[in-house]
Design an enzyme around this catalytic site. Structure first.
Site, mmCIF file in Angstrom:
data_model
loop_
_atom_site.group_PDB
_atom_site.id
_atom_site.type_symbol
_atom_site.label_atom_id
_atom_site.label_comp_id
_atom_site.label_asym_id
_atom_site.label_seq_id
_atom_site.Cartn_x
_atom_site.Cartn_y
_atom_site.Cartn_z
ATOM 1 N N SER A 63 0.829 -1.202 0.000
ATOM 2 C CA SER A 63 0.000 0.000 0.000
ATOM 3 C C SER A 63 0.864 1.252 0.000
ATOM 4 O O SER A 63 1.987 1.252 0.532
ATOM 5 C CB SER A 63 -0.898 0.008 1.242
ATOM 6 O OG SER A 63 -1.521 1.249 1.414
ATOM 7 N N LYS A 121 2.512 -3.222 6.415
ATOM 8 C CA LYS A 121 2.756 -3.443 4.989
ATOM 9 C C LYS A 121 4.238 -3.294 4.657
ATOM 10 O O LYS A 121 4.779 -4.051 3.841
ATOM 11 C CB LYS A 121 1.922 -2.470 4.158
ATOM 12 C CG LYS A 121 0.444 -2.809 4.100
ATOM 13 C CD LYS A 121 0.201 -4.133 3.387
ATOM 14 C CE LYS A 121 -1.265 -4.401 3.154
ATOM 15 N NZ LYS A 121 -1.523 -5.711 2.510
ATOM 16 N N TYR A 152 -1.181 0.076 9.953
ATOM 17 C CA TYR A 152 -1.372 -0.611 8.668
ATOM 18 C C TYR A 152 -0.172 -0.398 7.747
ATOM 19 O O TYR A 152 0.368 -1.356 7.179
ATOM 20 C CB TYR A 152 -2.648 -0.087 8.018
ATOM 21 C CG TYR A 152 -2.912 -0.590 6.625
ATOM 22 C CD1 TYR A 152 -3.223 -1.925 6.391
ATOM 23 C CD2 TYR A 152 -2.891 0.286 5.546
ATOM 24 C CE1 TYR A 152 -3.480 -2.377 5.103
ATOM 25 C CE2 TYR A 152 -3.154 -0.152 4.264
ATOM 26 C CZ TYR A 152 -3.454 -1.483 4.042
ATOM 27 O OH TYR A 152 -3.710 -1.926 2.759
#
Length: 319
Positions: A126, A153, A149
């Site tokens: 991402s 990632k 997050y």
């Protein structure tokens, strides 16, 4: 060829699975078996397709699902706990975004140890890995994630590189921007307003946008990202200069421009239907995206949507 997709019931996963049904081709090889993993999967699987329903955060279940078929030739790891939910439930995000990713990569190690070929491992990363963005983002921009997050990632990207170095997977990590237009659902994704804007304005309904009109973002249509994921499994890593972690080409545009194009494409007074009500947190996360240069991915054959009108036309296209 045996292909496995995690997160197969999700927005991206469903679209990707349709392109990889048995009988379809991935590069120069025919797909003979497709395994789909998610919490729940709809309908009866067609011939050659295996449904595995369970919790990606349950390591024992995941190992059982991986070992329930022939060696895997290509694995698309799309499953994740996204931004907002990852912030609120760290233990869940750790199990799915970190521990499940590690289990999947270690399956490649075990497959090689058993005398089989290393699987192609496509990791859906991402743009959240960047965190606060400088005035220009390019292939050498440092990653400074500001949310759990994005941090998880980035860890996954490093693991993909390391397991590839060891010959346990043939890894490719691609940093995906916003994907439009997602169906309405409680996914925990803070960027969902972008899809809502397109869907509501296309239908001629009023919409309150949590940014200023001039806020800029990066996004791609669903069909574009599916093509990029398929290409990620096939491209020669040498064409990207040996880089296995790539930021995908995408479009940069202002919210007001998106509203105008939605109106033009769908024949609604979209620009008059928008009320701008900036939320500082949303604007900071999704409305201050600078110009983006992605020469490594472009050299490897990755392409963005042709323009904003093409993105909007594809965003709500059936199928």
């Amino acid at each position: 060829m045996h292909v496995l997709i995690t997160g197969a019931a999700g927005f991206l996963g469903r679209a990707l699975a349709q392109r990889l049904l048995p009988g379809r081709r991935l590069g120069d090889r025919s797909v003979t078996r497709l395994t789909l993993l998610d919490l729940a999967l709809e309908g009866q699987p067609p011939d050659g397709v295996r449904h595995c329903e369970g919790d990606m955060g349950d390591a024992d279940w995941l190992r059982g699902a991986l070992n329930g078929g022939p060696p895997i030739d290509a694995l698309f790891h799309l499953a994740s706990i996204p931004g907002g939910t990852a912030e609120q439930d760290y233990p869940l995000s750790r199990r799915v975004n970190l521990e499940a990713t590690q289990t999947l990569l270690e399956y490649g190690q075990q497959q090689v140890a058993a005398g089989h070929r290393a699987p192609v491992f496509v990791f859906a990363s991402s743009i959240a890995v960047f965190g606060h963005l400088p005035a220009l983002v390019d292939d050498d921009t440092p990653t400074r994630p500001q949310m759990t997050y994005g941090t998880q990632k980035r860890i996954g990207e490093l693991w993909v590189d390391d397991f590839s170095r060891r010959g346990w997977v043939d890894g490719r990590a691609v940093r995906i921007p916003g994907v439009l237009a997602r169906p309405p659902a409680r996914t925990g994704q803070l960027s969902a307003f972008l899809s809502d804007l397109i869907r509501e304005l296309a239908a001629g309904r009023a919409f309150t946008c949590p940014t200023t009109p001039g806020a800029t973002t990066w996004a791609s249509s669903l069909p574009c990202v599916v093509r990029q994921l398929l290409h990620a499994a096939m491209f020669d890593v040498a064409t990207s200069g040996g880089h296995r972690v790539l930021t995908l080409p995408t479009l940069r545009f202002a919210m007001a421009d998106l509203a105008r194009v939605v109106g033009r494409v769908h024949g609604t007074p979209a620009a008059d239907l928008v009320r701008w009500a900036p939320d500082e947190r949303i604007e900071a996360l999704f409305g201050r995206f600078p110009p983006l240069l992605t020469p490594r991915a472009e050299a490897a054959g990755f392409r963005a949507d042709a323009d904003l009108e093409a993105l909007v036309r594809q965003a709500l296209a059936p199928g």
